[in-house]
Enzyme design. Structure first.
Site, mmCIF file in Angstrom:
data_model
loop_
_atom_site.group_PDB
_atom_site.id
_atom_site.type_symbol
_atom_site.label_atom_id
_atom_site.label_comp_id
_atom_site.label_asym_id
_atom_site.label_seq_id
_atom_site.Cartn_x
_atom_site.Cartn_y
_atom_site.Cartn_z
ATOM 1 N N ASN A 1 0.848 -1.206 0.000
ATOM 2 C CA ASN A 1 0.000 0.000 0.000
ATOM 3 C C ASN A 1 0.875 1.245 0.000
ATOM 4 O O ASN A 1 1.873 1.301 0.717
ATOM 5 C CB ASN A 1 -0.880 0.037 1.258
ATOM 6 C CG ASN A 1 -1.900 -1.096 1.287
ATOM 7 O OD1 ASN A 1 -1.554 -2.261 1.080
ATOM 8 N ND2 ASN A 1 -3.153 -0.769 1.535
ATOM 9 N N GLU B 1 -3.423 -0.429 -3.677
ATOM 10 C CA GLU B 1 -2.859 -1.738 -3.322
ATOM 11 C C GLU B 1 -2.155 -2.331 -4.531
ATOM 12 O O GLU B 1 -2.794 -2.608 -5.541
ATOM 13 C CB GLU B 1 -3.976 -2.695 -2.928
ATOM 14 C CG GLU B 1 -5.058 -2.066 -2.083
ATOM 15 C CD GLU B 1 -5.283 -2.826 -0.805
ATOM 16 O OE1 GLU B 1 -4.617 -3.854 -0.616
ATOM 17 O OE2 GLU B 1 -6.114 -2.375 -0.011
HETATM 18 C C1 LIG Z 1 -5.159 -6.603 -8.975
HETATM 19 C C2 LIG Z 1 -6.092 -6.429 -7.814
HETATM 20 C C3 LIG Z 1 -7.451 -6.422 -8.030
HETATM 21 C C4 LIG Z 1 -8.335 -6.267 -6.969
HETATM 22 N N1 LIG Z 1 -9.678 -6.260 -7.198
HETATM 23 C C5 LIG Z 1 -10.540 -6.143 -6.176
HETATM 24 C C6 LIG Z 1 -11.963 -6.143 -6.398
HETATM 25 O O1 LIG Z 1 -12.445 -6.205 -7.536
HETATM 26 N N2 LIG Z 1 -12.764 -6.058 -5.319
HETATM 27 C C7 LIG Z 1 -12.279 -5.963 -4.033
HETATM 28 O O2 LIG Z 1 -13.060 -5.900 -3.108
HETATM 29 N N3 LIG Z 1 -10.937 -5.928 -3.791
HETATM 30 C C8 LIG Z 1 -10.068 -6.027 -4.831
HETATM 31 N N4 LIG Z 1 -8.710 -5.992 -4.604
HETATM 32 C C9 LIG Z 1 -8.224 -5.640 -3.285
HETATM 33 C C10 LIG Z 1 -8.009 -6.798 -2.359
HETATM 34 O O3 LIG Z 1 -9.231 -7.138 -1.778
HETATM 35 C C11 LIG Z 1 -7.001 -6.245 -1.358
HETATM 36 O O4 LIG Z 1 -5.756 -6.204 -1.954
HETATM 37 C C12 LIG Z 1 -7.019 -7.023 -0.090
HETATM 38 O O5 LIG Z 1 -8.161 -6.643 0.626
HETATM 39 C C13 LIG Z 1 -5.781 -6.807 0.769
HETATM 40 O O6 LIG Z 1 -5.775 -5.561 1.358
HETATM 41 P P1 LIG Z 1 -4.649 -5.151 2.418
HETATM 42 O O7 LIG Z 1 -3.331 -5.268 1.714
HETATM 43 O O8 LIG Z 1 -4.930 -3.713 2.728
HETATM 44 O O9 LIG Z 1 -4.811 -6.033 3.588
HETATM 45 C C14 LIG Z 1 -7.823 -6.138 -5.649
HETATM 46 C C15 LIG Z 1 -6.424 -6.143 -5.446
HETATM 47 C C16 LIG Z 1 -5.562 -6.287 -6.503
HETATM 48 C C17 LIG Z 1 -4.095 -6.294 -6.254
HETATM 49 N N1 LIG Z 2 4.866 -9.371 -4.638
HETATM 50 C C1 LIG Z 2 4.602 -8.470 -3.699
HETATM 51 N N2 LIG Z 2 3.846 -7.388 -3.981
HETATM 52 C C2 LIG Z 2 3.580 -6.484 -3.036
HETATM 53 N N3 LIG Z 2 4.015 -6.555 -1.764
HETATM 54 C C3 LIG Z 2 4.772 -7.607 -1.404
HETATM 55 C C4 LIG Z 2 5.096 -8.610 -2.357
HETATM 56 N N4 LIG Z 2 5.854 -9.542 -1.744
HETATM 57 C C5 LIG Z 2 6.017 -9.155 -0.474
HETATM 58 N N5 LIG Z 2 5.382 -7.980 -0.246
HETATM 59 C C6 LIG Z 2 5.362 -7.304 1.075
HETATM 60 O O1 LIG Z 2 4.107 -7.616 1.658
HETATM 61 C C7 LIG Z 2 3.472 -6.429 2.140
HETATM 62 C C8 LIG Z 2 1.975 -6.538 2.002
HETATM 63 O O2 LIG Z 2 1.475 -7.641 2.679
HETATM 64 P P1 LIG Z 2 -0.064 -7.711 3.039
HETATM 65 O O3 LIG Z 2 -0.288 -9.050 3.648
HETATM 66 O O4 LIG Z 2 -0.880 -7.344 1.842
HETATM 67 O O5 LIG Z 2 -0.191 -6.667 4.194
HETATM 68 P P2 LIG Z 2 -0.660 -5.152 4.276
HETATM 69 O O6 LIG Z 2 -2.060 -5.213 4.665
HETATM 70 O O7 LIG Z 2 0.241 -4.514 5.271
HETATM 71 O O8 LIG Z 2 -0.500 -4.506 2.920
HETATM 72 C C9 LIG Z 2 4.052 -5.307 1.312
HETATM 73 O O9 LIG Z 2 4.010 -4.070 1.985
HETATM 74 C C10 LIG Z 2 5.487 -5.783 1.059
HETATM 75 O O10 LIG Z 2 6.320 -5.397 2.128
#
Ligand SMILES: Cc1cc2nc3c(=O)[nH]c(=O)nc-3n(C[C@H](O)[C@H](O)[C@H](O)COP(=O)(O)O)c2cc1C
Ligand SMILES: Nc1ncnc2c1ncn2[C@@H]1O[C@H](COP(=O)(O)OP(=O)(O)O)[C@@H](O)[C@H]1O
Length: 255
Positions: free
Chosen positions: A46, A110
């Site tokens: 993020n 994200e």
């Molecule tokens: C390529 C991509 C597509 C996504 N599409 C959706 C979606 O259509 N709907 C949704 O609710 N979340 C979507 N997400 C978000 C995921 O739900 C989100 O990355 C997940 O909740 C993890 O969030 P966090 O890293 O803040 O924990 C998408 C994420 C990525 C990387």
């Molecule tokens: N391929 C990847 N793409 C993005 N982040 C990655 C990847 N591999 C490892 N990471 C690490 O994982 C973290 C995200 O993990 P995630 O479980 O989604 O937690 P958060 O909710 O903190 O984003 C990133 O901030 C980064 O440090």
């Protein structure tokens, strides 16, 4: 809710990014909601989204593809050949929005970083067993530069977590196929891996220059003696080579 219609294999024009793309975002990697790896098995980095509406009103909520560079002064990437690269540009998919499946109330950016396009895709259909998404060593607080090159789809809500994961898997494949197109290759120029005879010229800031260099890749000194960009040769005639500076918006961190 997502329809059952089959997905297009690529997104955006074959001729290259069309305005408003490329769009450059940048920021330190911050903590998200902690669900990416734990719930979905898809780590997503993020970056702050606070001033997005103000600075980038053109970026509607949705899923996009692009390229990412991490600041090598705080993050060193181990390449598949075992060497450590100082300037790596990698393909990425990202979502900008409220994650309707999780009903977030704040907008987030994200980013899931994929393996280099020269490596096999872990998200290709027909892989044995459960899809394994790309995982790197954590890089929280590292500065991340992102170049968004195209829009894939709107965000959806889903009937299940598995359906969300499957759609993100397809997003990775769409991003990969989209970036493999000729007109997008220059954005993935990996300056850390460039080799061969190097030419140095003083040029203006235009993104294309002509060199009579013999090498495939060239390093170009900008007007400022401290700024240098590397580019890739995109076409060759018997007398000249056209060099595209694959970094028109400064995605690389160059030393
Ligand atoms: C390529 C991509 C597509 C996504 N599409 C959706 C979606 O259509 N709907 C949704 O609710 N979340 C979507 N997400 C978000 C995921 O739900 C989100 O990355 C997940 O909740 C993890 O969030 P966090 O890293 O803040 O924990 C998408 C994420 C990525 C990387
Ligand atoms: N391929 C990847 N793409 C993005 N982040 C990655 C990847 N591999 C490892 N990471 C690490 O994982 C973290 C995200 O993990 P995630 O479980 O989604 O937690 P958060 O909710 O903190 O984003 C990133 O901030 C980064 O440090």
């Amino acid at each position: 809710m997502r329809s059952d219609k089959p997905r297009d294999p690529v997104a955006g024009p074959d001729a290259g990014p069309e305005p408003p793309y490329p769009v450059r975002l940048s920021g330190p990697v911050i903590k998200g909601f902690g669900r990416g790896s734990k719930d979905l098995g898809i780590p997503t980095a993020n970056i702050p989204a606070d001033d997005l509406s103000e600075k980038h009103p053109e970026l509607t909520t949705g899923v996009y593809y692009g390229v990412v560079a991490l600041d090598p002064t705080t993050y060193q990437h181990e390449t598949s050949e075992g060497s450590t690269s100082t300037a790596v540009v990698l393909p990425a998919v990202l979502s900008i929005g409220y994650n309707p499946f999780y009903k977030n109330t704040v907008r987030s950016v994200e980013i899931h970083i994929m393996p280099a396009l020269t490596e096999p895709s872990p998200t290709a259909a027909g892989q044995e067993g459960q899809t394994k998404f790309n995982r790197l060593p954590d890089f929280y607080k590292t500065k991340l530069n992102l170049l968004i090159l195209g829009y894939i789809r709107p965000e959806f809500d889903y009937v299940s977590l598995e359906a969300l994961v499957e759609d993100i898997r397809v997003d990775c494949e769409v991003a990969r196929e989209s970036l493999l197109r000729e007109a997008y290759k220059c954005y993935l120029v990996d300056s850390g891996k460039m080799s061969g005879k190097k030419e140095e010229r003083f040029v203006d800031m235009s993104s294309h220059i002509v060199l009579d260099a013999s090498s495939k890749h060239a390093r170009v000194k900008m007007c400022s003696p401290t700024l240098s960009y590397r580019g890739i040769v995109t076409s060759t005639t018997s007398h000249t080579k056209t060099l595209s500076i694959g970094n028109p918006l400064g995605i690389h961190f160059l030393s």
